[in-house]
Write a protein that holds these residues in place. Sequence first.
Motif, mmCIF file in Angstrom:
data_model
loop_
_atom_site.group_PDB
_atom_site.id
_atom_site.type_symbol
_atom_site.label_atom_id
_atom_site.label_comp_id
_atom_site.label_asym_id
_atom_site.label_seq_id
_atom_site.Cartn_x
_atom_site.Cartn_y
_atom_site.Cartn_z
ATOM 1 N N UNK A 134 0.863 -1.179 0.000
ATOM 2 C CA UNK A 134 0.000 0.000 0.000
ATOM 3 C C UNK A 134 0.902 1.232 0.000
ATOM 4 N N UNK A 135 0.725 2.080 -0.998
ATOM 5 C CA UNK A 135 1.564 3.284 -1.098
ATOM 6 C C UNK A 135 0.691 4.513 -1.250
ATOM 7 N N UNK A 136 1.178 5.641 -0.776
ATOM 8 C CA UNK A 136 0.474 6.893 -0.996
ATOM 9 C C UNK A 136 0.478 7.208 -2.487
ATOM 10 N N UNK A 139 4.051 13.209 1.471
ATOM 11 C CA UNK A 139 4.423 12.152 2.413
ATOM 12 C C UNK A 139 5.375 12.724 3.468
ATOM 13 N N UNK A 140 4.837 13.308 4.529
ATOM 14 C CA UNK A 140 5.704 13.933 5.541
ATOM 15 C C UNK A 140 6.608 12.921 6.250
ATOM 16 N N UNK A 141 6.127 11.696 6.420
ATOM 17 C CA UNK A 141 6.961 10.679 7.054
ATOM 18 C C UNK A 141 8.181 10.370 6.164
ATOM 19 N N UNK A 192 -7.695 -2.557 3.962
ATOM 20 C CA UNK A 192 -6.236 -2.419 4.013
ATOM 21 C C UNK A 192 -5.731 -1.099 3.443
ATOM 22 N N UNK A 193 -6.385 -0.604 2.402
ATOM 23 C CA UNK A 193 -5.935 0.650 1.791
ATOM 24 C C UNK A 193 -7.049 1.683 1.845
ATOM 25 N N UNK A 194 -6.672 2.924 2.019
ATOM 26 C CA UNK A 194 -7.614 4.032 1.892
ATOM 27 C C UNK A 194 -7.494 4.538 0.458
ATOM 28 N N UNK A 195 -8.413 4.089 -0.401
ATOM 29 C CA UNK A 195 -8.234 4.337 -1.833
ATOM 30 C C UNK A 195 -8.400 5.802 -2.242
ATOM 31 N N UNK A 196 -8.802 6.642 -1.299
ATOM 32 C CA UNK A 196 -8.852 8.074 -1.612
ATOM 33 C C UNK A 196 -7.430 8.627 -1.778
ATOM 34 N N UNK A 197 -6.534 8.184 -0.905
ATOM 35 C CA UNK A 197 -5.165 8.715 -0.953
ATOM 36 C C UNK A 197 -4.097 7.656 -1.212
ATOM 37 N N UNK A 198 -4.510 6.396 -1.245
ATOM 38 C CA UNK A 198 -3.508 5.338 -1.395
ATOM 39 C C UNK A 198 -3.787 4.441 -2.600
ATOM 40 N N UNK A 199 -2.701 3.935 -3.178
ATOM 41 C CA UNK A 199 -2.793 2.894 -4.194
ATOM 42 C C UNK A 199 -2.383 1.571 -3.561
ATOM 43 N N UNK A 200 -2.821 0.479 -4.140
ATOM 44 C CA UNK A 200 -2.326 -0.803 -3.651
ATOM 45 C C UNK A 200 -2.037 -1.723 -4.827
ATOM 46 N N UNK A 201 -1.117 -2.635 -4.588
ATOM 47 C CA UNK A 201 -0.938 -3.729 -5.532
ATOM 48 C C UNK A 201 -0.661 -4.977 -4.707
ATOM 49 N N UNK A 227 16.930 10.526 -2.428
ATOM 50 C CA UNK A 227 15.800 11.446 -2.588
ATOM 51 C C UNK A 227 14.515 10.672 -2.865
ATOM 52 N N UNK A 228 13.412 11.424 -2.902
ATOM 53 C CA UNK A 228 12.091 10.828 -3.187
ATOM 54 C C UNK A 228 11.751 9.654 -2.274
ATOM 55 N N UNK A 229 11.971 9.812 -0.978
ATOM 56 C CA UNK A 229 11.628 8.734 -0.048
ATOM 57 C C UNK A 229 10.116 8.722 0.155
ATOM 58 N N UNK A 230 9.520 7.555 -0.015
ATOM 59 C CA UNK A 230 8.072 7.385 0.189
ATOM 60 C C UNK A 230 7.889 6.171 1.082
ATOM 61 N N UNK A 231 7.016 6.293 2.058
ATOM 62 C CA UNK A 231 6.827 5.190 2.989
ATOM 63 C C UNK A 231 5.428 4.611 2.844
ATOM 64 N N UNK A 232 5.373 3.313 2.741
ATOM 65 C CA UNK A 232 4.090 2.652 2.592
ATOM 66 C C UNK A 232 3.971 1.483 3.544
ATOM 67 N N UNK A 233 2.938 0.695 3.338
ATOM 68 C CA UNK A 233 2.715 -0.464 4.191
ATOM 69 C C UNK A 233 2.898 -1.736 3.385
#
Lengths: 85, 85
Positions: free
Chosen positions: B10-12, B18-20, B67-76, B37-43
């Motif tokens: 699950x990724x934003x 992505x402040x984290x 598992x995912x909030x599809x408003x702000x997150x993508x999942x695969x 650079x471009x650090x992104x944190x997901x689940x």
Amino acid sequence: MVVKKVKVFVTLKESVLDPQGKAVEAALHQLGFSGVKDVRIGKYIEFVVADGADGERDIRAMCEKLLANTVIEDYRYEVEEVVSL
Amino acid sequence: MVVKKVKVFVTLKESVLDPQGKAVEAALHQLGFSGVKDVRIGKYIEFVVADGADGERDIRAMCEKLLANTVIEDYRYEVEEVVSL
């Protein structure tokens, strides 16, 4: 310019209890997905690094110093070379 | 018995801040890893499901409902068949 896209997966070690996973498992059962078990929740971290000779060593150092708590967590990573314009 | 081992990422979404990830990026820079650079944190969520006909449909439903909030997150997800004894 070639850059490396790194994907790090941080998971709790097998022997460590995962209460967050247990909570998600219970919620999935409540939603009717009764066949689900062994839910474990980890972190997925993506970043980009400029291509360099010490790439792999640096990635391991980043994981051990900051991204994973190696006392209770395992990590693995995948590196993908990407041509950036 | 054949069971399915499912791995969900699950990724934003790209457009969401992505402040984290920004905090981790700053920490990595402070540790001397200046090329990051471009650090992104997901689940990263792992679980096991009993093999069934509706496997894939169920997995998508679990992701969209919980598992995912599809408003702000993508999942695969990736599914692996495992023989369990």
